[in-house]
Design a protein around this motif. Structure first.
Motif, PDB file in Angstrom:
ATOM      1  N   ALA A   1       7.884  14.607 -50.774  1.00 13.51           N
ATOM      2  CA  ALA A   1       7.418  14.084 -51.888  1.00 13.51           C
ATOM      3  C   ALA A   1       5.783  13.756 -51.399  1.00 13.51           C
ATOM      4  N   LEU A   2       5.740  13.020 -50.304  1.00 16.48           N
ATOM      5  CA  LEU A   2       4.562  12.496 -49.516  1.00 16.48           C
ATOM      6  C   LEU A   2       3.474  13.772 -49.438  1.00 16.48           C
ATOM      7  N   GLN A   3       4.434  14.833 -48.688  1.00 16.21           N
ATOM      8  CA  GLN A   3       3.744  15.912 -48.605  1.00 16.21           C
ATOM      9  C   GLN A   3       3.115  16.645 -49.629  1.00 16.21           C
ATOM     10  N   GLY A   4       3.729  16.725 -50.876  1.00 15.46           N
ATOM     11  CA  GLY A   4       3.155  17.243 -52.127  1.00 15.46           C
ATOM     12  C   GLY A   4       2.043  16.741 -52.448  1.00 15.46           C
ATOM     13  N   LEU A   5       1.976  15.154 -52.384  1.00 13.41           N
ATOM     14  CA  LEU A   5       0.790  14.350 -52.904  1.00 13.41           C
ATOM     15  C   LEU A   5      -0.344  14.587 -51.740  1.00 13.41           C
ATOM     16  N   GLY A   6      -0.105  14.955 -50.541  1.00 16.15           N
ATOM     17  CA  GLY A   6      -0.896  15.135 -49.689  1.00 16.15           C
ATOM     18  C   GLY A   6      -1.828  16.401 -50.019  1.00 16.15           C
ATOM     19  N   PHE A   7      -0.916  17.345 -50.682  1.00 16.59           N
ATOM     20  CA  PHE A   7      -1.566  18.717 -50.725  1.00 16.59           C
ATOM     21  C   PHE A   7      -2.487  18.449 -52.045  1.00 16.59           C
ATOM     22  N   LEU A   8      -2.155  17.741 -52.910  1.00 17.98           N
ATOM     23  CA  LEU A   8      -3.035  17.467 -54.094  1.00 17.98           C
ATOM     24  C   LEU A   8      -4.327  16.629 -53.635  1.00 17.98           C
ATOM     25  N   LYS A   9      -4.115  15.826 -52.764  1.00 14.61           N
ATOM     26  CA  LYS A   9      -5.421  14.806 -52.301  1.00 14.61           C
ATOM     27  C   LYS A   9      -6.355  15.782 -51.470  1.00 14.61           C
ATOM     28  N   HIS A  10      -5.777  16.883 -51.023  1.00 14.49           N
ATOM     29  CA  HIS A  10      -6.920  17.647 -50.177  1.00 14.49           C
ATOM     30  C   HIS A  10      -7.291  18.898 -50.797  1.00 14.49           C
ATOM     31  N   SER A  11      -6.879  18.754 -52.370  1.00 14.21           N
ATOM     32  CA  SER A  11      -7.341  20.006 -53.204  1.00 14.21           C
ATOM     33  C   SER A  11      -8.892  19.959 -53.182  1.00 14.21           C
ATOM     34  N   ASN A  12      -9.344  20.897 -54.022  1.00 15.00           N
ATOM     35  CA  ASN A  12     -10.720  20.753 -54.440  1.00 15.00           C
ATOM     36  C   ASN A  12     -10.766  20.488 -56.079  1.00 15.00           C
ATOM     37  N   LEU A  13      -9.739  19.690 -56.611  1.00 16.47           N
ATOM     38  CA  LEU A  13      -9.833  19.182 -57.858  1.00 16.47           C
ATOM     39  C   LEU A  13     -10.931  18.182 -58.322  1.00 16.47           C
ATOM     40  N   ASN A  14     -11.115  17.193 -57.401  1.00 16.06           N
ATOM     41  CA  ASN A  14     -12.099  16.149 -57.221  1.00 16.06           C
ATOM     42  C   ASN A  14     -11.797  15.322 -58.527  1.00 16.06           C
ATOM     43  N   ASN A  15     -10.544  15.084 -58.925  1.00 18.22           N
ATOM     44  CA  ASN A  15     -10.089  14.167 -59.962  1.00 18.22           C
ATOM     45  C   ASN A  15     -10.072  12.706 -59.574  1.00 18.22           C
ATOM     46  N   THR A  16     -10.486  11.981 -60.301  1.00 19.24           N
ATOM     47  CA  THR A  16     -10.534  10.397 -60.099  1.00 19.24           C
ATOM     48  C   THR A  16      -9.025   9.854 -60.534  1.00 19.24           C
ATOM     49  N   TRP A  17      -8.414  10.397 -61.324  1.00 22.89           N
ATOM     50  CA  TRP A  17      -7.204  10.009 -62.028  1.00 22.89           C
ATOM     51  C   TRP A  17      -7.411   8.595 -62.612  1.00 22.89           C
ATOM     52  N   GLY A  18      -8.611   8.309 -63.221  1.00 22.16           N
ATOM     53  CA  GLY A  18      -8.759   7.192 -64.029  1.00 22.16           C
ATOM     54  C   GLY A  18      -8.495   5.685 -63.289  1.00 22.16           C
TER      55      GLY A  18
ATOM     56  N   VAL B   1      -3.553   2.414 -58.463  1.00 21.18           N
ATOM     57  CA  VAL B   1      -2.171   2.723 -58.041  1.00 21.18           C
ATOM     58  C   VAL B   1      -1.920   3.687 -56.859  1.00 21.18           C
ATOM     59  N   ILE B   2      -2.204   4.927 -57.671  1.00 19.99           N
ATOM     60  CA  ILE B   2      -2.179   6.398 -56.542  1.00 19.99           C
ATOM     61  C   ILE B   2      -3.241   6.890 -56.189  1.00 19.99           C
ATOM     62  N   GLN B   3      -3.541   7.110 -54.830  1.00 18.79           N
ATOM     63  CA  GLN B   3      -4.965   7.347 -54.466  1.00 18.79           C
ATOM     64  C   GLN B   3      -5.022   8.814 -54.979  1.00 18.79           C
ATOM     65  N   SER B   4      -6.488   9.133 -55.339  1.00 22.19           N
ATOM     66  CA  SER B   4      -6.868  10.404 -56.062  1.00 22.19           C
ATOM     67  C   SER B   4      -7.475  11.381 -55.160  1.00 22.19           C
ATOM     68  N   PRO B   5      -7.404  12.702 -55.415  1.00 15.98           N
ATOM     69  CA  PRO B   5      -8.235  13.665 -54.568  1.00 15.98           C
ATOM     70  C   PRO B   5      -9.610  13.176 -54.324  1.00 15.98           C
ATOM     71  N   ALA B   6     -10.271  12.596 -55.483  1.00 16.53           N
ATOM     72  CA  ALA B   6     -11.563  12.057 -55.195  1.00 16.53           C
ATOM     73  C   ALA B   6     -11.861  10.994 -54.053  1.00 16.53           C
ATOM     74  N   ALA B   7     -10.906  10.029 -54.252  1.00 18.90           N
ATOM     75  CA  ALA B   7     -10.971   8.823 -53.385  1.00 18.90           C
ATOM     76  C   ALA B   7     -10.577   9.415 -51.918  1.00 18.90           C
ATOM     77  N   HIS B   8      -9.981  10.332 -51.771  1.00 19.98           N
ATOM     78  CA  HIS B   8      -9.422  10.658 -50.411  1.00 19.98           C
ATOM     79  C   HIS B   8     -10.654  11.519 -50.063  1.00 19.98           C
ATOM     80  N   ARG B   9     -11.100  12.360 -50.879  1.00 16.49           N
ATOM     81  CA  ARG B   9     -12.518  13.131 -50.256  1.00 16.49           C
ATOM     82  C   ARG B   9     -13.538  11.949 -49.873  1.00 16.49           C
ATOM     83  N   LEU B  10     -13.666  11.220 -50.589  1.00 17.20           N
ATOM     84  CA  LEU B  10     -14.782  10.052 -49.999  1.00 17.20           C
ATOM     85  C   LEU B  10     -14.322   9.811 -48.614  1.00 17.20           C
TER      86      LEU B  10
END
Length: 287
Positions: A185-202, A208-217
């Motif tokens: 489950a953590l691995q799946g979220l890790g894939f999303l966070k390292h994607s190029n989606l750049n979403n902030t998830w509001g 609550v949950i770290q977004s791809p945008a936050a992790h790219r920062l």
């Protein structure tokens, strides 16, 4: 010790093989979703197929991690000390706190929260302590993001995290098969966070949950962005401990990632060797 380690890996082989297939399925599904949402040109799949130096390192690292070879190599590079620590923990700490939780889903939440709390502080210390940064900067050496960057960990980091995570595992008493489920489950979220989606998830990404945008920062090459967003899952650890930083999808799309340090080897195995030399070089005794 090596015989015991080998026997343990053999016992785990069926579970490792099953988790490898599940990981591959999760990864492929998420990559196709990424292509559908942002197009082929910016996708992880295109970058991996382009064969850039950064993408090659991602791919080699992912193969080593998913096959568990990375964990074995890291254990050997620490001269078995991590394995000995895990053995001691299993023998002397067996609190099984989760046995008192009646609802399985709630046990999972507690377990993942405990792992994430451990990972938050380990990650934060890796950015602060010289020898640990020499290991962790292998992950930050990626100058372009693909979903496989989530698995771009040096073998020594994999072994170290595995050893430290043995502490909450020993205290909580989660069965091995449930531990593998949580890791997937953590691995799946890790894939999303390292994607190029750049979403902030509001608001969910903010609190609550770290977004791809936050992790790219977190991966930003700009020194002004250093030391933020250390959590693996729950962004509220960063909020609570004052390391959270927010951004917008537009701004994060312009953010350059990577290291502002010495040139990094374009050969994955050479880059791994560089890390080992740099890590042990931190302990040189000068007269």
């Amino acid at each position: 010790m090596l015989d015991q380690l080998g026997q343990r890996i053999l016992r785990m082989a069926p579970a490792i093989g099953e988790s490898l297939l599940i990981s591959a399925g999760i990864l492929l599904s998420l990559m196709l979703v990424e292509v559908a949402l942002i197009g082929w040109a910016r996708s992880s799949l295109k970058r991996l197929l382009s064969g850039s130096a950064s993408a090659r390192t991602d791919l080699v690292s992912a193969i080593l991690v998913l096959s568990n070879i990375s964990l074995l190599l890291g254990t050997l590079l620490f001269f078995g000390l991590i394995y000995l620590m895990q053995s001691w923990l299993r023998t002397h700490i067996d609190l099984r706190l989760l046995d008192h939780v009646q609802q399985p889903w709630l046990a999972y939440v507690f377990f993942i929260a405990a792992l994430d709390f451990s990972n938050y502080w380990t990650h934060r210390l890796m950015h602060r302590i010289g020898p640990l940064w020499e290991i962790h900067k292998y992950h930050h050496s990626a100058d372009e993001m693909t979903m496989l960057t989530a698995l771009r960990d040096h073998p020594m980091e994999r072994a170290l995290l595995h050893g430290i995570n043995a502490i909450p595992v020993a205290m909580l008493g989660m069965p091995p098969e449930h531990y593998l489920g949580a890791q997937l489950a953590l691995q799946g979220l890790g894939f999303l966070k390292h994607s190029n989606l750049n979403n902030t998830w509001g608001h969910i990404g903010t609190w609550v949950i770290q977004s791809p945008a936050a992790h790219r920062l977190h991966h930003s090459a700009d020194p002004r962005d250093y030391n933020c967003n250390f959590a693996s899952v729950f962004q509220f650890w960063d909020v609570l401990f004052g390391t959270a930083r927010n951004t917008t999808a537009t701004d994060i799309g312009k953010t350059r990632i990577g290291l502002n340090e010495e040139p990094w080897s374009e050969t994955p195995l050479r880059a791994m060797t560089q890390v080992v030399q740099s890590f042990y070089g931190q302990f040189k005794i000068t007269r």
